[in-house]
Design an enzyme around this catalytic site. Structure first.
Site, PDB file in Angstrom:
ATOM      1  N   LEU A 138      -1.416  27.839  -2.136  1.00 13.33           N
ATOM      2  CA  LEU A 138      -1.326  29.231  -2.309  1.00 13.33           C
ATOM      3  C   LEU A 138      -2.531  29.965  -1.632  1.00 13.33           C
ATOM      4  O   LEU A 138      -3.585  29.544  -1.470  1.00 13.33           O
ATOM      5  CB  LEU A 138      -1.288  29.904  -3.760  1.00 13.33           C
ATOM      6  CG  LEU A 138      -0.186  29.633  -4.537  1.00 13.33           C
ATOM      7  CD1 LEU A 138      -0.541  30.115  -5.868  1.00 13.33           C
ATOM      8  CD2 LEU A 138       1.285  30.057  -4.225  1.00 13.33           C
ATOM      9  N   ASP A 139      -2.075  31.008  -0.877  1.00  6.89           N
ATOM     10  CA  ASP A 139      -3.040  31.706  -0.085  1.00  6.89           C
ATOM     11  C   ASP A 139      -4.314  32.303  -1.041  1.00  6.89           C
ATOM     12  O   ASP A 139      -4.106  32.302  -2.000  1.00  6.89           O
ATOM     13  CB  ASP A 139      -2.689  32.901   0.756  1.00  6.89           C
ATOM     14  CG  ASP A 139      -1.633  32.453   1.621  1.00  6.89           C
ATOM     15  OD1 ASP A 139      -1.749  31.210   2.336  1.00  6.89           O
ATOM     16  OD2 ASP A 139      -0.808  33.338   1.875  1.00  6.89           O
ATOM     17  N   LYS A 140      -5.522  32.333  -0.479  1.00  2.00           N
ATOM     18  CA  LYS A 140      -6.678  32.787  -1.104  1.00  2.00           C
ATOM     19  C   LYS A 140      -6.139  33.990  -2.022  1.00  2.00           C
ATOM     20  O   LYS A 140      -6.695  33.860  -3.432  1.00  2.00           O
ATOM     21  CB  LYS A 140      -7.928  33.150  -0.518  1.00  2.00           C
ATOM     22  CG  LYS A 140      -9.076  33.751  -1.073  1.00  2.00           C
ATOM     23  CD  LYS A 140     -10.111  34.089  -0.141  1.00  2.00           C
ATOM     24  CE  LYS A 140     -11.303  34.857  -0.958  1.00  2.00           C
ATOM     25  NZ  LYS A 140     -12.324  34.975  -0.004  1.00  2.00           N
TER      26      LYS A 140
END
Length: 319
Positions: A138-140
């Site tokens: 997952l993106d930050k």
């Protein structure tokens, strides 16, 4: 696995593959890991040191000494972590926003991997190193559900299931404007942006990417949508919503000032929503997969976290 393990195998009628491929299938590790064991002198074929391209024939005896996993060079850090499910093979975590998944030159510490090294006491090694196996990322600034494998066998099985599109992932997103229909499927290839290397884009020579969007709520100048991934490309939901002309609310990379594009009374409302969304409005809300060892169907759900839930409540109350 606390110490080295000795495995003895006898080739049967299924022999004929290269030794590294043959071993990978029987040890349930990657081919590169099997090749590494051969190159390190940990494999014998009929008592002699083989090459990875050798091909066992029926009756051949193969012995493998699998070393204990090497300690990770990464620091274990006491970072708060929400573990939704855990067993001896895997865990499901609910990642908070702002947490980077993997250490990198810009983020050597303070990542999800550092947190897992502290929180999980029975990791048995991925690729010969005592570390967690990240199955998907997952993106930050995206929150929500993720699967993490504890050992090579689970990591390999889950990664293959992901490639076969057998792991179902759904997200909640707020998109600026309104989708053209209540349900929209975007089938558009995604690749690196031709001029901005930190961004992805819909490009003719990109990798196949398909996302199904369903409008759940229609707000004054935005929609709350459910996004179901059929593929898993980098930034897929964000890029596909941008491609539709309805980028994710709060997305600083793909639509940092999109709320300024509205006119009339919607302009003030859009500015109000933008002010209340502290990061991209994207949350991994549902995860479905088959357990790699037991075959049991697994399903997990995560509601909107407090920051996004508060913004959604405001949007409903002012629509």
């Amino acid at each position: 696995m606390t110490g080295e393990q000795r495995v003895e195998l006898v080739a049967g009628d299924e022999a004929g593959d290269r030794l590294d491929s043959w071993l990978a299938a029987r040890l349930d590790v990657s081919r590169s890991r099997a090749a590494q064991l051969i190159e390190e002198g940990r494999v014998t074929l009929n008592g002699a040191a083989p090459k990875k391209r050798d091909r066992p024939v029926p009756g051949d005896r193969v012995e493998v000494v699998i070393p204990a996993p090497a300690p990770s060079t990464l620091a274990a850090e006491d970072i708060p972590l929400s573990i939704v499910h855990q067993d001896k093979d895997l865990l499901v975590i609910d990642k908070p926003p702002g947490l980077v998944v993997h250490p990198a030159p810009g983020n050597p510490t303070g990542t999800l991997v550092n947190a897992l090294l502290h929180a999980v006491g029975d990791l048995s090694g991925i690729g010969g190193v005592l570390r967690p196996g990240i199955v998907h990322r997952l993106d930050k600034d995206t929150s929500g559900l993720m699967i993490v494998a504890k050992h090579d066998e689970a990591h390999r099985a889950l990664s293959e299931a992901l490639k076969r599109r057998e792991i179902r992932r759904a997200y909640l997103a707020a998109a600026w404007g309104h989708l053209p229909q209540p349900q929209v499927t975007v089938d558009a290839p995604i690749g690196r942006h031709p001029t901005e290397r930190k961004r992805m884009a819909v490009v003719p020579d990109g990798r196949t990417a398909r996302t199904r969007f369903t409008r759940l709520e229609q707000w004054r100048a935005a929609d709350l949508v459910r996004a179901e991934l059929e593929t898993g490309r980098t930034h897929q939901i964000r890029v596909h919503l941008l491609h539709l002309g309805h980028p994710v609310v709060g997305d600083a990379t793909y639509a940092p000032e999109r709320h300024r594009g509205f006119g009339g009374p919607e302009r003030a409302w859009a500015a109000g929503l933008a002010k209340r969304v502290p990061r991209q409005f994207l949350h991994a809300t549902e995860l479905r997969f088959t357990h790699p060892r037991t075959g049991e169907p697994m399903r997990f759900e995560s509601p909107l976290p407090p920051d996004l839930a508060a913004a959604a409540e405001w949007a409903r109350g002012t629509t």
